[in-house]
Design an enzyme around this catalytic site. Structure first.
Site, PDB file in Angstrom:
ATOM      1  N   ALA A  71      -7.869  16.805  60.680  1.00  0.00           N
ATOM      2  CA  ALA A  71      -8.329  16.747  59.821  1.00  0.00           C
ATOM      3  C   ALA A  71      -8.362  18.876  60.240  1.00  0.00           C
ATOM      4  O   ALA A  71      -8.021  19.016  61.010  1.00  0.00           O
ATOM      5  CB  ALA A  71      -9.977  16.649  60.681  1.00  0.00           C
TER       6      ALA A  71
ATOM      7  N   GLY B 150      -5.983  13.349  62.950  1.00  0.00           N
ATOM      8  CA  GLY B 150      -6.010  12.830  61.505  1.00  0.00           C
ATOM      9  C   GLY B 150      -4.272  12.880  60.993  1.00  0.00           C
ATOM     10  O   GLY B 150      -4.308  12.022  60.146  1.00  0.00           O
TER      11      GLY B 150
ATOM     12  N   GLU C 124      -3.015   9.834  62.581  1.00  0.00           N
ATOM     13  CA  GLU C 124      -3.640   8.422  61.818  1.00  0.00           C
ATOM     14  C   GLU C 124      -3.895   8.337  60.485  1.00  0.00           C
ATOM     15  O   GLU C 124      -4.189   6.687  59.554  1.00  0.00           O
ATOM     16  CB  GLU C 124      -5.406   9.214  62.221  1.00  0.00           C
ATOM     17  CG  GLU C 124      -5.683   8.825  63.518  1.00  0.00           C
ATOM     18  CD  GLU C 124      -7.330   9.507  63.550  1.00  0.00           C
ATOM     19  OE1 GLU C 124      -7.835  11.085  63.370  1.00  0.00           O
ATOM     20  OE2 GLU C 124      -8.258   8.666  63.681  1.00  0.00           O
TER      21      GLU C 124
HETATM   22  N1  3HC Z   1      -7.159  22.136  61.054  1.00  0.00           N
HETATM   23  C1  3HC Z   1      -7.287  23.725  60.005  1.00  0.00           C
HETATM   24  N2  3HC Z   1      -6.585  24.920  60.586  1.00  0.00           N
HETATM   25  C2  3HC Z   1      -6.028  25.101  61.537  1.00  0.00           C
HETATM   26  C3  3HC Z   1      -5.047  23.580  62.567  1.00  0.00           C
HETATM   27  C4  3HC Z   1      -6.008  21.878  61.869  1.00  0.00           C
HETATM   28  N3  3HC Z   1      -6.112  21.913  61.944  1.00  0.00           N
HETATM   29  N4  3HC Z   1      -4.408  23.352  63.146  1.00  0.00           N
HETATM   30  C5  3HC Z   1      -4.517  25.009  63.000  1.00  0.00           C
HETATM   31  N5  3HC Z   1      -4.980  26.026  62.047  1.00  0.00           N
HETATM   32  C6  3HC Z   1      -4.768  26.961  62.057  1.00  0.00           C
HETATM   33  C7  3HC Z   1      -4.862  27.997  63.506  1.00  0.00           C
HETATM   34  O1  3HC Z   1      -6.251  28.193  63.135  1.00  0.00           O
HETATM   35  C8  3HC Z   1      -4.217  28.601  62.480  1.00  0.00           C
HETATM   36  O2  3HC Z   1      -4.957  29.896  62.113  1.00  0.00           O
HETATM   37  P1  3HC Z   1      -4.428  31.144  62.012  1.00  0.00           P
HETATM   38  O3  3HC Z   1      -3.325  31.427  61.540  1.00  0.00           O
HETATM   39  O4  3HC Z   1      -5.671  32.127  60.909  1.00  0.00           O
HETATM   40  O5  3HC Z   1      -5.218  31.803  63.343  1.00  0.00           O
HETATM   41  C9  3HC Z   1      -2.994  28.601  61.973  1.00  0.00           C
HETATM   42  O6  3HC Z   1      -3.740  27.552  61.498  1.00  0.00           O
HETATM   43  C10 3HC Z   1      -1.297  28.251  62.564  1.00  0.00           C
HETATM   44  O7  3HC Z   1      -1.957  27.520  64.060  1.00  0.00           O
HETATM   45  P2  3HC Z   1      -1.078  28.054  65.158  1.00  0.00           P
HETATM   46  O8  3HC Z   1      -1.760  29.806  65.434  1.00  0.00           O
HETATM   47  O9  3HC Z   1      -1.985  27.356  66.118  1.00  0.00           O
HETATM   48  O10 3HC Z   1       0.005  27.502  64.722  1.00  0.00           O
HETATM   49  P3  3HC Z   1       1.152  27.131  66.148  1.00  0.00           P
HETATM   50  O11 3HC Z   1       2.408  26.457  65.155  1.00  0.00           O
HETATM   51  O12 3HC Z   1       0.838  27.483  67.242  1.00  0.00           O
HETATM   52  O13 3HC Z   1       0.212  25.549  66.375  1.00  0.00           O
HETATM   53  C11 3HC Z   1      -0.760  23.066  65.670  1.00  0.00           C
HETATM   54  C12 3HC Z   1       0.747  24.462  66.106  1.00  0.00           C
HETATM   55  C13 3HC Z   1       0.488  22.357  67.070  1.00  0.00           C
HETATM   56  C14 3HC Z   1      -0.676  22.432  64.803  1.00  0.00           C
HETATM   57  C15 3HC Z   1      -2.127  23.659  66.473  1.00  0.00           C
HETATM   58  O14 3HC Z   1      -1.860  24.520  65.385  1.00  0.00           O
HETATM   59  C16 3HC Z   1      -2.222  21.980  66.738  1.00  0.00           C
HETATM   60  O15 3HC Z   1      -2.228  21.779  67.428  1.00  0.00           O
HETATM   61  N6  3HC Z   1      -3.457  22.314  65.861  1.00  0.00           N
HETATM   62  C17 3HC Z   1      -4.408  21.406  65.832  1.00  0.00           C
HETATM   63  C18 3HC Z   1      -4.179  20.177  65.725  1.00  0.00           C
HETATM   64  C19 3HC Z   1      -5.723  19.378  66.377  1.00  0.00           C
HETATM   65  O16 3HC Z   1      -6.640  19.548  67.348  1.00  0.00           O
HETATM   66  N7  3HC Z   1      -5.683  18.375  65.374  1.00  0.00           N
HETATM   67  C20 3HC Z   1      -6.552  17.340  65.128  1.00  0.00           C
HETATM   68  C21 3HC Z   1      -8.201  17.372  64.432  1.00  0.00           C
HETATM   69  S1  3HC Z   1      -9.389  16.795  64.619  1.00  0.00           S
HETATM   70  C22 3HC Z   1      -9.716  15.868  63.668  1.00  0.00           C
HETATM   71  O17 3HC Z   1      -7.823  15.306  63.198  1.00  0.00           O
HETATM   72  C23 3HC Z   1     -10.033  14.341  63.660  1.00  0.00           C
HETATM   73  C24 3HC Z   1      -9.650  13.165  62.997  1.00  0.00           C
HETATM   74  O18 3HC Z   1      -9.788  12.717  64.445  1.00  0.00           O
HETATM   75  C25 3HC Z   1     -10.486  12.476  61.463  1.00  0.00           C
END
Ligand code: 3HC
Length: 719
Positions: A67, A106, A109
């Site tokens: 998400a 997500g 998912e």
């Molecule tokens: N939503 C919004 N922005 C996101 C994002 C997300 N899910 N994931 C990453 N970003 C953004 C980061 O903030 C960053 O922004 P910036 O350049 O402005 O600082 C940019 O994308 C790049 O991210 P990283 O620097 O972290 O890039 P990496 O290549 O090092 O890592 C990644 C990539 C492994 C995908 C890492 O970003 C990550 O772990 N993201 C989060 C994943 C996550 O937690 N997903 C679950 C979300 S909650 C959800 O899905 C709820 C659902 O169950 C309903």
């Protein structure tokens, strides 16, 4: 599609297959435009008679990163995620998720509502929502247990750690791995399925859940895991409750309804906001406000580490783990041999615990070479000096490094508090000199304070920050000032803990109060771990008078109580155990020292303990921010969570203060000023922000700053 929506989905066709490509750089989160695109194009493919199968994939390096985290707490635009996923799950034509990279939260998912899943061998999948104070709220808690069994699913959701494509295939999360072109392989896979009258849906797979019904051990093990690894966190219990519903409810939709309810409870819990603050805070900390993003990096192909002790060895492991060959230099052959032995043992332990394979160990050990000679460092691109804290010694080493290495090499000092400019001044390349303060054990602790000297160039800083990222560290920039960020804040915290002991609280009470607040270890358990004798010996050697707050520790040392190392300190330890037992025999010493210093001992509440220790961090943090030593308050939160055991679910000390309200913080500090007026004087920035009903954020600019920074002027006492 309207323009305000964020992100999009590209729609193309290849023969009878529609390809939906999520396109929301850099990592394809499910922002409004993506949700709208998925809903629209699944329906379009279903309406098009020439289409018989649908492939869902991602543009770039990510499949879908989950998400859109920035939307939590906001009112989202466009269709909601459940609508988009329902559209996929009930598609009349089979849908295959072609997982080209990371499928997280997500993202996984979404893949789980598809009929089939194929990944490249670089794909990784996981449900990391727990790290954000959330649970997988788009069906993950109901579908993953159906696919891989509740026990494995719980482990994945409670750890938040993603797994590789290979493991995902073994566990049954994906159906196949593509070794060649993902889309070509996906088309081939789907063509074989197209004639089938039915296509599998994860929601219909109930066997693994029925097997687990009545078996209490699955949930009991999950609860034990959560209480061990995620103490104080709200989301893990909610995840377990969702899986319990998946196991016990016959109707899939009833489980989904529960998941939605529990998700909402996580969403409104303050822990969610705190943990998302840390997610974005860590990414913000990796950026240096006045250094352009495009700054060229110095290529790092080979590294050196000077010193083969605990720190040097841990730093060498970080380089090797990141694939960078590293030379470890020590001028003492025996030390070097011992140091290499410790590195080998550390890796061996990881092999034994299943954290790496023997083959992986051989690869990283092959990247680490010992040397006794500075001449061998001639072709390294960066050297980290990691010898003990002595300015003259470090300067001598930097002179040797300046001579031995090529002129472009970056020279870094792993100092925890010495003046980087004084170290840089002995070299002919001060612009290439920087501080890299790793935390011990350096191969495990995530924090890296990167210390910017007055001459450190943009290229040097940007390069070191990028190495930090390669090492998977939480890197934070500090200006060159005593104690940098972390140890400077720690001073006030331990000062208050020691004063509370003098005023009547016992170590056990102080530690328990702070641990119940969420600190991973209370200050006296920490002091026992580090060793009480270090400061005592240094003071004796230097003929330095013991400050009031160290009097008790020094008196314990006089009685041969040095801490864990000899099984007695503030606590007693049984042979071979690290568990602290209260030491009532110390209480007379505490009383005597309080009496000798005219301090009346009294009952002290746990709340007072927490407030005094934590607000000491906050006030010093405000001063650090005011001086510009930290770039932003979030950086200090990252420091405290990753280096000092502050609970992530409280978002760090500065975020905690913001959440409490800075006016409330000042009010409490004013109450404490009866005890020590000087200590509890609010930092000017804290007072100003409280007066403006504002919160901590970015550091003030040079012009706005009341205090000008100087390494010598800032005095933090004896850290
Ligand atoms: N939503 C919004 N922005 C996101 C994002 C997300 N899910 N994931 C990453 N970003 C953004 C980061 O903030 C960053 O922004 P910036 O350049 O402005 O600082 C940019 O994308 C790049 O991210 P990283 O620097 O972290 O890039 P990496 O290549 O090092 O890592 C990644 C990539 C492994 C995908 C890492 O970003 C990550 O772990 N993201 C989060 C994943 C996550 O937690 N997903 C679950 C979300 S909650 C959800 O899905 C709820 C659902 O169950 C309903």
């Amino acid at each position: 599609m309207t323009n305000e929506l964020k992100g999009k989905v590209n729609y193309t066709t290849k023969g009878n297959i529609a390809i939906l490509e999520v396109d929301n750089p850099p990592v394809n989160p499910l922002s409004s435009g993506v949700r709208a695109g998925l809903t629209e194009y699944i329906s379009k493919a279903n309406e098009d008679d020439s289409i018989e199968g649908i492939i869902l994939t991602g543009a770039g390096r990510s499949f879908i990163a989950g998400a859109d985290i920035s939307e939590f707490g906001q009112k989202p635009d466009g269709p909601d995620l459940h609508t988009a996923l329902r559209e996929i799950e009930f598609s009349k034509k089979p849908v295959l998720a072609a997982i080209n990279g990371t499928a997280l939260g997500g993202g996984l998912e979404t893949a789980l509502v598809c009929n089939y899943r194929m990944g490249t061998n670089k794909a990784i999948v996981g449900l990391p929502e727990v790290n954000l104070g959330l649970l997988p709220g788009a069906g993950g808690t109901q579908r993953l247990p159906r696919l891989i069994g509740p026990s494995q699913a719980l482990k994945m959701m409670l750890s938040g750690t993603p797994i590789s494509a290979k493991k995902a295939l073994q566990q049954g999360v994906i159906d196949a791995i593509s070794e060649n072109s993902l889309i070509d392989d996906a088309i081939m896979f789907l063509q074989e399925k197209i004639g089938q009258s039915e296509h599998p849906k994860v929601r219909d797979k109930n066997e693994k859940l029925i097997e687990a019904r009545g078996a209490d051990n699955v949930l009991a093990e999950a609860r034990a895991l959560a209480s061990k690894t995620r103490r104080g966190q709200f989301a893990p219990g909610q995840i377990i409750a969702c899986v319990e519903a998946a196991i016990n409810e016959d109707d899939f939709d009833v489980g989904m309804k529960k998941e939605s309810e529990y998700f909402l409870e996580c969403l409104i819990n303050p822990q969610r906001e705190a943990m998302i603050h840390i997610f974005f805070g860590e990414r913000a900390a990796s950026k240096i406000s006045d250094i352009p993003k495009e700054t060229p990096l110095h290529p790092i192909q080979k590294a050196g580490v000077v010193g083969s002790g605990t720190m040097g060895g841990g730093i060498a492991m970080n380089f090797a783990n990141s694939g960078i060959p590293v030379l470890v230099l020590d001028q003492d052959e025996k030390n070097l041999e011992r140091g290499m032995g410790v590195i080998d043992k550390n890796y061996q332990m990881m092999v034994e615990r299943g954290r790496m394979t023997q083959e992986q160990k051989d690869i990283v050990m092959g990247l680490i070479s010992p040397t006794l000679s500075y001449e061998d460092l001639a072709d390294v691109d960066i050297v980290v000096e990691a010898v003990y804290e002595n300015l003259e010694l470090k300067q001598e080493i930097f002179r040797s490094l300046d001579e031995a290495t090529n002129e472009n090499a970056i020279l870094a000092s792993n100092t925890s508090g010495l003046d980087i400019d004084a170290i840089a001044s002995v070299t002919n390349r001060p612009e290439k000199v920087v501080g890299t303060h790793f935390f011990s054990p350096a191969n495990i602790m995530r924090l890296l304070e990167v210390v910017r000297g007055q001459d450190s160039s943009d290229e040097t800083m940007a390069t070191v920050m990028s190495i930090g990222k390669r090492m998977k560290k939480a890197s934070v920039v500090s200006l060159n000032a005593p104690g940098f960020i972390g140890n400077r804040m720690l001073y006030g915290y331990t000062y208050q803990a020691n004063m509370l002991l003098l005023e009547g609280a016992l170590p056990n009470q102080i530690d328990n109060a702070l641990e119940s607040f969420g600190m991973s270890m209370g200050p006296f358990r920490m002091m026992d771990l580090v060793g009480l004798d270090l400061g005592w010996r240094a003071r004796k050697l230097g003929n330095i008078e013991t400050p009031l707050t160290n009097k008790i520790a020094d008196a314990l040392c006089e009685q041969d109580r040095f801490g864990q190392k000899n099984s007695k300190g503030f606590y007693n330890y049984s042979e071979g155990s690290r568990a602290p037992n209260p030491a009532p025999e110390n209480e007379d010493i505490y009383k005597e020292i309080s009496d000798n210093n005219n301090i009346a001992r009294r009952e002290i509440s746990d709340q007072e303990i927490i407030d005094r220790c934590i607000l000491a961090l906050v006030n010093e943090g405000a001063q650090i921010l005011e001086e510009g030593v930290a770039q932003r308050s979030g950086d200090m939160d990252i420091v405290y969570i990753n280096g000092y055991g502050f609970p992530i679910w409280r978002g760090g000390p500065m975020f905690y203060a913001n959440q409490q309200g800075l006016d409330k913080v000042i009010e409490k500090m004013n109450n404490f000023s009866k005890l020590d007026e000087e200590f509890w004087k609010p930092a000017p920035l804290l007072q100003k922000l409280a007066d403006e009903s504002s919160v901590f954020g970015e550091a003030p600019t040079q012009n706005e700053r009341a205090t000008k920074l100087s390494f010598k002027k800032t005095n933090i006492g004896g850290v």
